[in-house]
Motif scaffolding. Structure first.
Motif, PDB file in Angstrom:
ATOM      1  N   UNK A 253       0.842  -1.193   0.000  1.00  0.00           N
ATOM      2  CA  UNK A 253       0.000   0.000   0.000  1.00  0.00           C
ATOM      3  C   UNK A 253       0.878   1.245   0.000  1.00  0.00           C
ATOM      4  N   UNK A 254       0.319   2.319  -0.561  1.00  0.00           N
ATOM      5  CA  UNK A 254       1.017   3.597  -0.677  1.00  0.00           C
ATOM      6  C   UNK A 254       0.135   4.709  -0.130  1.00  0.00           C
ATOM      7  N   UNK A 255       0.761   5.734   0.441  1.00  0.00           N
ATOM      8  CA  UNK A 255       0.054   6.918   0.901  1.00  0.00           C
ATOM      9  C   UNK A 255       0.367   8.081  -0.018  1.00  0.00           C
ATOM     10  N   UNK A 256      -0.601   8.952  -0.246  1.00  0.00           N
ATOM     11  CA  UNK A 256      -0.460  10.091  -1.148  1.00  0.00           C
ATOM     12  C   UNK A 256      -0.175  11.366  -0.364  1.00  0.00           C
ATOM     13  N   UNK A 257       0.784  12.156  -0.848  1.00  0.00           N
ATOM     14  CA  UNK A 257       1.111  13.473  -0.290  1.00  0.00           C
ATOM     15  C   UNK A 257       1.260  14.455  -1.441  1.00  0.00           C
TER      16      UNK A 257
END
Length: 96
Positions: A53-57
């Motif tokens: 999983x990846x988080x967006x910034x």
């Protein structure tokens, strides 16, 4: 990470007029660039969170990264990037 960058770039470009958008792997992140002229400052990035999983910034005008409340598998993140940051990724063509 280079393969993930290519997959994310292809996913973003497939969702509209984003042929100018590029994605590069750097420092453990997938950095998203929207400049036609090789802009060296990313406007957004995905950070690995674990379990694929990846988080967006996004990059604030102050130069600091601001986390957004979006995360998920890479296969879903191109849609998330375009639906949340599409106007910032848009090509600006003032030549008409």
């Amino acid at each position: 990470m280079e393969q993930e960058a290519k997959r994310l770039q292809a996913g973003i470009r497939a969702l509209g007029d984003y042929g100018h958008v590029s994605v590069r792997s750097a420092r453990g992140h997938l950095s998203i660039f929207a400049g036609d002229t090789g802009d060296e400052h990313p406007g957004a990035r995905l950070t690995p969170l674990g379990a694929s999983h990846y988080g967006l910034s996004f990059m604030r005008h102050t130069g600091r990264w601001e986390p957004m409340p979006f995360s998920g598998p890479l296969s879903d993140m191109a849609d998330t990037v375009v639906s949340t940051l599409g106007p910032y990724l848009a090509r600006y063509d003032f030549s008409t």
